[in-house]
Design an enzyme around this catalytic site. Structure first.
Site, short mmCIF file in Angstrom:
data_model
loop_
_atom_site.label_atom_id
_atom_site.label_comp_id
_atom_site.label_asym_id
_atom_site.label_seq_id
_atom_site.Cartn_x
_atom_site.Cartn_y
_atom_site.Cartn_z
N HIS A 154 0.79 -1.26 -0.01
CA HIS A 154 0.21 -0.02 0.07
C HIS A 154 0.78 1.26 -0.08
O HIS A 154 0.19 2.42 -0.36
CB HIS A 154 -0.90 -0.10 1.31
CG HIS A 154 -2.00 -1.04 1.04
ND1 HIS A 154 -3.48 -0.82 0.65
CD2 HIS A 154 -2.09 -2.34 1.15
CE1 HIS A 154 -4.02 -1.87 0.56
NE2 HIS A 154 -3.35 -2.88 1.04
N ASP A 362 3.48 9.48 -0.56
CA ASP A 362 2.26 8.58 -0.08
C ASP A 362 2.07 7.42 -1.52
O ASP A 362 2.19 7.62 -2.54
CB ASP A 362 1.19 9.65 -0.29
CG ASP A 362 0.14 9.10 0.85
OD1 ASP A 362 0.11 7.90 1.21
OD2 ASP A 362 -0.63 10.00 1.41
C1 GDG Z 1 -2.26 3.80 3.33
C2 GDG Z 1 -1.19 4.47 2.38
C3 GDG Z 1 -2.78 4.45 0.27
C4 GDG Z 1 -8.67 9.61 7.96
N1 GDG Z 1 -9.39 10.23 8.75
C5 GDG Z 1 -10.42 9.58 9.04
C6 GDG Z 1 -10.74 8.51 8.16
N2 GDG Z 1 -9.79 8.80 7.33
C7 GDG Z 1 -9.77 7.93 6.08
C8 GDG Z 1 -9.71 8.55 4.91
C9 GDG Z 1 -9.23 7.42 3.87
C10 GDG Z 1 -8.21 6.65 4.94
O1 GDG Z 1 -8.59 7.03 6.19
C11 GDG Z 1 -6.83 6.98 4.77
O2 GDG Z 1 -6.22 6.66 3.64
P1 GDG Z 1 -5.11 7.14 2.92
O3 GDG Z 1 -4.87 6.52 1.30
O4 GDG Z 1 -4.91 8.91 2.70
O5 GDG Z 1 -3.70 7.08 3.94
P2 GDG Z 1 -3.01 5.89 4.79
O6 GDG Z 1 -3.84 5.85 5.93
O7 GDG Z 1 -1.85 6.38 4.98
O8 GDG Z 1 -3.16 4.40 3.81
C12 GDG Z 1 -1.60 5.13 1.31
C13 GDG Z 1 -3.62 3.62 1.35
O9 GDG Z 1 -2.95 2.71 2.40
C14 GDG Z 1 -4.40 2.61 0.63
O10 GDG Z 1 -3.78 1.51 0.11
O11 GDG Z 1 -3.48 5.21 -0.40
O12 GDG Z 1 -0.93 5.78 0.42
O13 GDG Z 1 -0.11 4.94 3.26
O14 GDG Z 1 -10.14 6.69 3.68
O15 GDG Z 1 -10.81 9.12 4.50
N3 GDG Z 1 -11.88 7.92 8.16
C15 GDG Z 1 -12.80 8.16 9.28
N4 GDG Z 1 -12.37 9.16 10.22
C16 GDG Z 1 -11.33 10.05 10.23
O16 GDG Z 1 -11.10 10.83 11.15
N5 GDG Z 1 -13.70 7.45 9.38
#
Ligand code: GDG
Length: 466
Positions: A154, A362
């Site tokens: 990821h 990222d």
């Molecule tokens: C890893 C990789 C890759 C965030 N705050 C809250 C919340 N979120 C949700 C967001 C989004 C998810 O969490 C975060 O996903 P990201 O992709 O932005 O980042 P990582 O957590 O670092 O994820 C990344 C991912 O895996 C998938 O392959 O894209 O590069 O680092 O969905 O909306 N959700 C809720 N409350 C929050 O306060 N419910």
């Protein structure tokens, strides 16, 4: 139809009918719901004597176990999050290496494979997720497990020069080659992996993404993770909460909002972003009272030292910006350290004129895709996106910025605040095409189809050289 067995570091059992939050959880859940199967991994708890427990909801069995304090410290807090995470995000300066932590990491992977073995059937397909579990397939093979096993990374896969900073890199990436299929978020990641394998271990690239190394032939391919755009649209449109967010301009209109949502992590570039916002306020006084920035940053890995440090820095910088610019009736920066319900986030995205997503590195960044998918097609907002997010490869009509360029980011924010509707609509339409094309279902279906095909030639006698 083969049963799907998903292995990920964390597993949170999902009760029937209850909505799940977060991209990976939704993707894995939907894949399992369609085919039935097992979701296996750590239950998030520390336990003196961990035991496997299982719970079935619908067609999914959640098989989970705890970690001992020592395993948690070595495998999770240590090698996974204090060595691999910073190095994979190009932050050698923040990484540390301890041999006992690497041994703990290997040993937890071994124990997890041993616990999974009795649950497996002959034709199960195993899909393993992320950097905590690189050696998992190798441990399975040592136990005689011959099922097809795929791995999806990821996070970014860095350039070979960076990777070699991990002292046992040869041992670690030898184990990665035991998978039948290895998936990456972008072509840049896949290419970096292929470079490492050819340069460091004299692996041989073949046609169609196949590589041969350590006597094993396996495939490396690109599967950009996506979102479910229609579901996000519907959730965002139906949110009836404080859509116009917090503030009002001097003229009494809803205050244009810049929104960012990230786990509180140094890879997400929050500090650089705060500085860019301050630069905007300094360079363009006309935006005073006419803009507000909402940063939602739930804490994460708060027992890892570097995460405590970044949190302190952000609190200082947020206090500095508000101290310098706030008025009795205008708060320029709202910094919220709490998590929010997913439906609230999607509603906030729709109400915000600018989505500011500026990680230093990222793998993909799902927030960028979620922000766009949540927009009102008749009046969409503007995405300002870091070139170092995997998502920038697909969302190339966002305003692309370099997060190390403070002035460049401030200029992009100013441009976004002034962008005419026709231009916003054009950019949005183009981004939605790619979000729909590479949605979550396609990510899952392509990976699983390739995994079925990739392992098809594996014979029971195939040996992994050690
Ligand atoms: C890893 C990789 C890759 C965030 N705050 C809250 C919340 N979120 C949700 C967001 C989004 C998810 O969490 C975060 O996903 P990201 O992709 O932005 O980042 P990582 O957590 O670092 O994820 C990344 C991912 O895996 C998938 O392959 O894209 O590069 O680092 O969905 O909306 N959700 C809720 N409350 C929050 O306060 N419910």
């Amino acid at each position: 139809m083969s049963r799907l067995v998903v292995v990920s570091n964390r597993v949170a059992p999902i009760k029937d009918g209850k909505a799940v939050a977060g991209g990976l959880a939704v993707g894995v859940y939907e894949a399992l719901r369609d085919s039935g199967g097992i979701w296996f991994g750590w239950n998030g708890e520390i336990s003196a004597s961990p035991e496997l427990a299982s719970e079935t909801h619908g067609r999914i069995t959640y098989a989970t176990l705890g970690l001992t304090r020592r395993d948690y410290d070595h495998y999770y807090r240590g090698f996974s999050n204090a060595t691999l995470w910073p190095i994979f995000h190009y932050r050698i300066d923040l990484a540390r290496y301890r041999r006992d932590e690497y041994e703990g990491y290997r040993s937890v992977n071994r124990k997890l494979a041993e616990q999974l073995k009795p649950l497996l059937r002959k034709d199960d397909v195993i899909w393993v997720h992320d950097y905590h579990l690189i050696p998992f397939a190798d441990e399975c093979r040592r136990l005689g497990i011959r099922n097809r096993i795929g791995f999806f990374l990821h996070i970014p896969f860095p350039a070979p020069e960076i990777l070699t900073a991990i002292p046992p890199h040869n041992d670690l990436f030898r184990t990665l080659c035991a998978y039948d299929l290895i998936g990456f978020q972008t072509e840049v990641d896949r290419q970096a992996f292929s470079d490492y394998i050819t340069r460091e271990v004299r692996g041989v690239p073949g046609p169609d993404g196949y590589l041969t190394a350590y006597g094993h032939r396996f495939r490396a391919e690109v599967y950009p993770i996506g979102v479910v755009p229609d579901e996000i649209q519907a959730t965002a449109a139906s949110y009836k909460g404080r859509r116009n967010l917090i503030g009002r301009t001097a003229a009494g209109e809803p205050c244009p909002t810049i929104i960012s949502v990230d786990r509180l992590d140094y890879s997400k570039g929050l500090l650089e972003r705060f500085c860019a916002y301050e630069e905007l306020l300094q360079r363009y006084p006309e935006h005073h009272r006419n803009v507000q920035f909402v940063q939602i940053a739930p804490t994460s890995r708060s027992d890892v030292k570097t995460y405590q440090h970044i949190r302190q820095q952000l609190e200082t910088q947020a206090g500095h910006i508000n101290g310098r610019y706030a008025e009795l009736d205008w708060m320029p920066l709202h910094y919220l350290n709490r998590s929010h319900e997913r439906r609230v986030l999607m509603g906030l995205f729709r109400g915000a004129g600018i989505g500011l997503v500026t990680p230093l590195r990222d793998g993909m960044n799902l927030v960028a895709k979620e922000y766009v998918a949540a927009q009102d097609p008749e009046n969409p907002g503007v995405l300002v996106l870091s070139r170092f997010a995997g998502a920038a490869r697909e969302l190339n009509t966002a305003l692309i910025v370099n997060p190390y360029d403070t002035v460049g980011m401030a200029e992009a924010l100013d441009r976004a605040l002034r962008m005419p509707l026709a231009e916003r609509k054009d950019r949005y339409a183009s981004m939605m095409l790619s979000i729909r094309h590479n949605d979550l279902g396609r990510w899952r279906d392509r990976f699983l189809a390739d995994l079925h095909a990739a392992g098809a030639g594996r014979q029971p006698t195939d040996k992994i050289a050690v």
